[in-house]
Motif scaffolding. Structure first.
Motif, PDB file in Angstrom:
ATOM      1  N   ARG A 106       0.879  -1.169   0.000  1.00  0.00           N
ATOM      2  CA  ARG A 106       0.000   0.000   0.000  1.00  0.00           C
ATOM      3  C   ARG A 106       0.911   1.211   0.000  1.00  0.00           C
ATOM      4  NH1 ARG A 106      -2.967   0.858   4.488  1.00  0.00           N
ATOM      5  NH2 ARG A 106      -4.539   1.889   3.254  1.00  0.00           N
ATOM      6  N   LEU A 107       0.640   2.192  -0.849  1.00  0.00           N
ATOM      7  CA  LEU A 107       1.569   3.303  -0.981  1.00  0.00           C
ATOM      8  C   LEU A 107       0.911   4.562  -1.505  1.00  0.00           C
ATOM      9  CD1 LEU A 107       2.904   3.683  -4.298  1.00  0.00           C
ATOM     10  CD2 LEU A 107       2.661   1.263  -3.774  1.00  0.00           C
ATOM     11  N   PHE A 108       1.592   5.669  -1.290  1.00  0.00           N
ATOM     12  CA  PHE A 108       1.304   6.922  -1.988  1.00  0.00           C
ATOM     13  C   PHE A 108       2.623   7.658  -2.147  1.00  0.00           C
ATOM     14  CE2 PHE A 108       1.019   8.441   2.393  1.00  0.00           C
ATOM     15  CZ  PHE A 108       1.528   9.722   2.346  1.00  0.00           C
ATOM     16  N   GLN A 109       2.637   8.619  -3.076  1.00  0.00           N
ATOM     17  CA  GLN A 109       3.863   9.368  -3.345  1.00  0.00           C
ATOM     18  C   GLN A 109       3.602  10.867  -3.349  1.00  0.00           C
ATOM     19  OE1 GLN A 109       5.327   7.993  -7.141  1.00  0.00           O
ATOM     20  NE2 GLN A 109       6.233   6.148  -6.255  1.00  0.00           N
ATOM     21  N   VAL A 110       4.631  11.602  -2.934  1.00  0.00           N
ATOM     22  CA  VAL A 110       4.692  13.053  -3.067  1.00  0.00           C
ATOM     23  C   VAL A 110       5.995  13.379  -3.798  1.00  0.00           C
ATOM     24  CG1 VAL A 110       3.352  13.428  -0.954  1.00  0.00           C
ATOM     25  CG2 VAL A 110       5.843  13.427  -0.839  1.00  0.00           C
ATOM     26  N   THR A 111       6.104  14.595  -4.268  1.00  0.00           N
ATOM     27  CA  THR A 111       7.327  15.022  -4.953  1.00  0.00           C
ATOM     28  C   THR A 111       7.790  16.327  -4.333  1.00  0.00           C
ATOM     29  OG1 THR A 111       6.541  13.962  -6.974  1.00  0.00           O
ATOM     30  CG2 THR A 111       8.351  15.527  -7.211  1.00  0.00           C
ATOM     31  N   ASP A 112       9.065  16.394  -3.988  1.00  0.00           N
ATOM     32  CA  ASP A 112       9.593  17.610  -3.359  1.00  0.00           C
ATOM     33  C   ASP A 112       9.769  18.698  -4.422  1.00  0.00           C
ATOM     34  OD1 ASP A 112      12.185  17.414  -4.585  1.00  0.00           O
ATOM     35  OD2 ASP A 112      13.146  17.915  -2.698  1.00  0.00           O
ATOM     36  N   PRO A 113      10.098  19.933  -4.021  1.00  0.00           N
ATOM     37  CA  PRO A 113      10.201  21.035  -4.985  1.00  0.00           C
ATOM     38  C   PRO A 113      11.232  20.831  -6.097  1.00  0.00           C
ATOM     39  CG  PRO A 113      10.128  21.878  -2.749  1.00  0.00           C
ATOM     40  CD  PRO A 113      10.269  20.394  -2.645  1.00  0.00           C
ATOM     41  N   ASN A 114      12.176  19.913  -5.918  1.00  0.00           N
ATOM     42  CA  ASN A 114      13.187  19.640  -6.940  1.00  0.00           C
ATOM     43  C   ASN A 114      12.885  18.378  -7.748  1.00  0.00           C
ATOM     44  OD1 ASN A 114      15.499  21.644  -6.784  1.00  0.00           O
ATOM     45  ND2 ASN A 114      15.205  21.136  -4.635  1.00  0.00           N
ATOM     46  N   GLY A 115      11.705  17.808  -7.553  1.00  0.00           N
ATOM     47  CA  GLY A 115      11.329  16.627  -8.311  1.00  0.00           C
ATOM     48  C   GLY A 115      11.750  15.310  -7.689  1.00  0.00           C
ATOM     49  N   VAL A 116      12.230  15.318  -6.441  1.00  0.00           N
ATOM     50  CA  VAL A 116      12.603  14.090  -5.750  1.00  0.00           C
ATOM     51  C   VAL A 116      11.312  13.384  -5.324  1.00  0.00           C
ATOM     52  CG1 VAL A 116      13.786  13.077  -3.763  1.00  0.00           C
ATOM     53  CG2 VAL A 116      14.795  15.038  -4.962  1.00  0.00           C
ATOM     54  N   ILE A 117      11.149  12.139  -5.740  1.00  0.00           N
ATOM     55  CA  ILE A 117       9.949  11.371  -5.413  1.00  0.00           C
ATOM     56  C   ILE A 117      10.124  10.724  -4.045  1.00  0.00           C
ATOM     57  CG2 ILE A 117       8.496   9.424  -6.088  1.00  0.00           C
ATOM     58  CD1 ILE A 117       9.462   9.974  -8.992  1.00  0.00           C
ATOM     59  N   VAL A 118       9.121  10.938  -3.189  1.00  0.00           N
ATOM     60  CA  VAL A 118       9.108  10.364  -1.855  1.00  0.00           C
ATOM     61  C   VAL A 118       7.877   9.467  -1.765  1.00  0.00           C
ATOM     62  CG1 VAL A 118       9.046  10.834   0.619  1.00  0.00           C
ATOM     63  CG2 VAL A 118      10.254  12.409  -0.917  1.00  0.00           C
ATOM     64  N   GLN A 119       8.111   8.217  -1.419  1.00  0.00           N
ATOM     65  CA  GLN A 119       7.039   7.229  -1.349  1.00  0.00           C
ATOM     66  C   GLN A 119       6.876   6.735   0.079  1.00  0.00           C
ATOM     67  OE1 GLN A 119       6.624   4.264  -4.549  1.00  0.00           O
ATOM     68  NE2 GLN A 119       7.069   2.740  -2.985  1.00  0.00           N
ATOM     69  N   PHE A 120       5.623   6.595   0.496  1.00  0.00           N
ATOM     70  CA  PHE A 120       5.289   6.077   1.813  1.00  0.00           C
ATOM     71  C   PHE A 120       4.596   4.745   1.618  1.00  0.00           C
ATOM     72  CE2 PHE A 120       5.590  10.606   2.006  1.00  0.00           C
ATOM     73  CZ  PHE A 120       6.376  10.817   3.126  1.00  0.00           C
ATOM     74  N   VAL A 121       5.024   3.730   2.371  1.00  0.00           N
ATOM     75  CA  VAL A 121       4.593   2.350   2.150  1.00  0.00           C
ATOM     76  C   VAL A 121       4.134   1.709   3.448  1.00  0.00           C
ATOM     77  CG1 VAL A 121       5.387   0.070   1.406  1.00  0.00           C
ATOM     78  CG2 VAL A 121       6.310   2.107   0.302  1.00  0.00           C
ATOM     79  N   GLU A 122       3.085   0.917   3.333  1.00  0.00           N
ATOM     80  CA  GLU A 122       2.699  -0.048   4.362  1.00  0.00           C
ATOM     81  C   GLU A 122       2.514  -1.371   3.653  1.00  0.00           C
ATOM     82  OE1 GLU A 122      -0.063   2.348   7.614  1.00  0.00           O
ATOM     83  OE2 GLU A 122      -0.989   0.856   6.340  1.00  0.00           O
ATOM     84  N   TRP A 123       2.792  -2.461   4.361  1.00  0.00           N
ATOM     85  CA  TRP A 123       2.635  -3.781   3.768  1.00  0.00           C
ATOM     86  C   TRP A 123       1.363  -4.422   4.286  1.00  0.00           C
ATOM     87  CZ3 TRP A 123       5.284  -4.962  -0.368  1.00  0.00           C
ATOM     88  CH2 TRP A 123       6.466  -4.253  -0.601  1.00  0.00           C
ATOM     89  N   ALA A 124       0.575  -4.977   3.376  1.00  0.00           N
ATOM     90  CA  ALA A 124      -0.654  -5.688   3.706  1.00  0.00           C
ATOM     91  C   ALA A 124      -0.571  -7.079   3.099  1.00  0.00           C
ATOM     92  CB  ALA A 124      -1.849  -4.932   3.114  1.00  0.00           C
ATOM     93  N   ALA A 125      -1.531  -7.905   3.402  1.00  0.00           N
ATOM     94  CA  ALA A 125      -1.553  -9.241   2.807  1.00  0.00           C
ATOM     95  C   ALA A 125      -1.774  -9.113   1.295  1.00  0.00           C
ATOM     96  CB  ALA A 125      -2.664 -10.084   3.436  1.00  0.00           C
ATOM     97  N   PRO A 126      -1.030  -9.857   0.495  1.00  0.00           N
ATOM     98  CA  PRO A 126      -1.219  -9.786  -0.954  1.00  0.00           C
ATOM     99  C   PRO A 126      -2.571 -10.334  -1.372  1.00  0.00           C
ATOM    100  CG  PRO A 126       0.418 -11.454  -0.394  1.00  0.00           C
ATOM    101  CD  PRO A 126       0.026 -10.764   0.879  1.00  0.00           C
ATOM    102  N   ASP A 127      -3.061  -9.860  -2.511  1.00  0.00           N
ATOM    103  CA  ASP A 127      -4.311 -10.377  -3.072  1.00  0.00           C
ATOM    104  C   ASP A 127      -4.114 -11.867  -3.383  1.00  0.00           C
ATOM    105  OD1 ASP A 127      -5.332  -7.836  -2.956  1.00  0.00           O
ATOM    106  OD2 ASP A 127      -5.061  -7.411  -5.091  1.00  0.00           O
ATOM    107  N   THR A 128      -5.112 -12.657  -3.056  1.00  0.00           N
ATOM    108  CA  THR A 128      -4.996 -14.092  -3.322  1.00  0.00           C
ATOM    109  C   THR A 128      -5.771 -14.510  -4.560  1.00  0.00           C
ATOM    110  OG1 THR A 128      -6.851 -14.498  -1.817  1.00  0.00           O
ATOM    111  CG2 THR A 128      -4.624 -14.666  -0.900  1.00  0.00           C
ATOM    112  N   ALA A 129      -6.466 -13.593  -5.171  1.00  0.00           N
ATOM    113  CA  ALA A 129      -7.240 -13.934  -6.371  1.00  0.00           C
ATOM    114  C   ALA A 129      -6.352 -14.136  -7.573  1.00  0.00           C
ATOM    115  CB  ALA A 129      -8.248 -12.838  -6.647  1.00  0.00           C
TER     116      ALA A 129
END
Length: 129
Positions: A106-129
């Protein structure tokens, strides 16, 4: 071999803008700064060094290379939705809204004023389908 810290060094156009982003929004503390240089730390993450594009401390072949293709990823134990809301409410543009990948990231991203990508992550159970 024993490491005492881990540091990511990024070359950017505006060191001050990125330094303010990381200290204001991500809780980093400025350790040292000089013209074209900033070193920041946080006890629970890697350190970040910012260097201005063209700075002469870098080898000539690296001086004009932006930090591109790099994603700074921070794994959170919980509270991903709250962090996205906090950053959005602070005026930070969410450049990748919260999503979940089939492998359980699970994640989302922001970008700093110089274009550096910052991603925040949490781990959940993978989809089993």
């Amino acid at each position: 071999m024993q490491f005492t810290a881990s540091t990511v060094s990024l070359t950017v156009d505006d060191v001050t803008a990125s330094q303010e982003f990381f200290t204001t929004h991500l809780g980093y503390t400025l350790q040292q700064a000089a013209d074209g240089f900033a070193s920041m730390t946080r006890p629970d993450a890697f350190d970040i060094v910012l260097l201005t594009l063209g700075i002469e401390v870098l080898p000539p072949e690296q001086r004009d290379q932006h930090a591109s293709g790099v994603i700074l990823a921070f794994t959170l134990a919980s509270g991903l939705e709250e962090q996205e809301k906090r950053l959005r409410d602070a005026g930070v543009e969410i450049t990748m809204p919260l999503r979940q990948e089939p492998w359980g990231e699970r994640l989302f991203q922001v970008t700093d004023p110089n274009g550096v990508i910052v991603q925040f992550v949490e781990w959940a159970a993978p989809d089993t389908a």
